[in-house]
Design an enzyme around this catalytic site. Sequence first.
Site, short mmCIF file in Angstrom:
data_model
loop_
_atom_site.label_atom_id
_atom_site.label_comp_id
_atom_site.label_asym_id
_atom_site.label_seq_id
_atom_site.Cartn_x
_atom_site.Cartn_y
_atom_site.Cartn_z
N HIS A 158 0.81 -1.22 0.00
CA HIS A 158 0.00 0.00 0.00
C HIS A 158 0.84 1.27 0.00
CE1 HIS A 158 -4.04 -1.81 0.62
NE2 HIS A 158 -3.30 -2.83 1.01
N ASP A 367 3.44 9.45 -0.96
CA ASP A 367 2.25 8.70 -0.54
C ASP A 367 2.03 7.56 -1.53
OD1 ASP A 367 -0.03 8.17 0.99
OD2 ASP A 367 -0.65 10.27 0.99
#
Length: 465
Positions: A158, A367
């Site tokens: 992720h 991110d």
Amino acid sequence: MSRLIVVSNRVSVAKGRGAAGAQGGLAVAMSAALHKRGGIWFGWSGNEVEQFTGQLTMERVDGFTTATVDLEPHDVEEYYNGYANRTLWPLFHYRIDLAEYENEFGRGYERVNEQFANSLFPLIEKDDVVWVQDYHFLPLGERLRAHGVQNRIGLFLHIPWPPTRLLVSLPHHERLVAAMLRYDVIGFQSVEWLESFLHYCRKEHGAEVDEDSGAVRIGNQSTIARAFPIGIDHAEFMALGETEIARRSQQRLGGSARKRTIAIGVDRLDYSKGLPERIDALERLFSSHDDMVNQLLFVQIAPPSREDVRSYQQIRATLEQKTGQFNGAHSDVDLVPIRYVNRGFGRAELFGFYRAAKIGLVTPLRDGMNLVAKEYVAAQDPEDPGVLILSRFAGAAEQLTDALLVNPHDGGEVARAIWTAMQMPLAERKARWEKLYAVVRDADVIDWADDFLSALVQDPTQPET
Ligand code: ADQ
């Protein structure tokens, strides 16, 4: 259809789509995939026990089973707070300055992965497929293989994958990645992270990469590495937007702004999210334009996270100091330009806040994806949409190219983007938003799970069906 076994650090079952609006998209996607196929969701209970026993707590929910295991306090300290959150998280977000390389952390991480494999492997049946989530379990596939598990096993990461030059600073990086190559499929959020991974495999392991199939080969071992960008649960989120809670939250925030344009940031309080840099950009904007206090209200929602880790205590202190200083310098007697809210909200409330805000400020320094950017787009009024300002260093920037893309380190650029967004004519806002919304709607989290699982069940030696 084969059963699915999901492994993640925490098990958080969605209580029906949209229920209370409190869960994230991942819980919903995992629950939906498990509900469809049947199977087991395995992970840490979140509880600590004095002595690890490997004893599983099994519960039957919504057509599948959850199986959780308790850990010892020193396991949590070394595996979770230590290696996962003080070594891998900063390193994988390019913050080598914050990464701590402690032998005990590495040993604790390996021990917990081993314990998880010991508890999990007896549950795995012949045709099950195993889907492992995230950086907590990079070597878990290899540990399962050591128990003789021959099932298809996949990993989805992720968070970003760091450039080779940074990754090689991690002691035993070769061993960690060699273990990962025992997965059948490894998924990344973006092409950029995938390319960094392939570069590392070629350079450090002499792997051969087949660009078409994504096969990474070392000797007679082969893994498929591909990008599978995650999305939000579009239908669930849009349904939340229809609720009274969403409507009231929109009015509450909108009505309190005293005609100022609202810009919003919604982030876990994490140094990767670029929060102090965001305040610096606002400082530039307020210093270079007169009377900004009457024109712009910035609302930052940032609930604390990982509070046991010092770098998180520091980022919180920094942010509190910066917002305090900013407000001291730029407030008027009846107007405060930054509202800094140190807690989380339900997802229906967030929907309303996003909709009330004419600017979404999503400026992480790094991110994996960033789902807030996608939620902000989904929550906009199609007739009067707001403007998304998005960091080019978020995985989401590969897909959301019609946002105002910025370098979050460049305060001047971010300040100019806010100014541009404040002036942007309706026609341009609509044109940009329509393209952004099509991406968010058409690549959602349910498709993401389906795509990953079809790649995982596909036997690479057979032609695609
Ligand atoms: P996170 O770093 O937690 O996730 P993000 O994707 O932005 O980051 O947020 C996940 C969810 O948390 C969103 O649904 C969001 O609404 C919710 N959330 C964030 N701040 C909140 C707040 N203040 N109040 C309430 N809810 C809040 C990691 C990776 C990301 C990746 C996701 C999913 O770091 O890059 O997108 O996993 O893969």
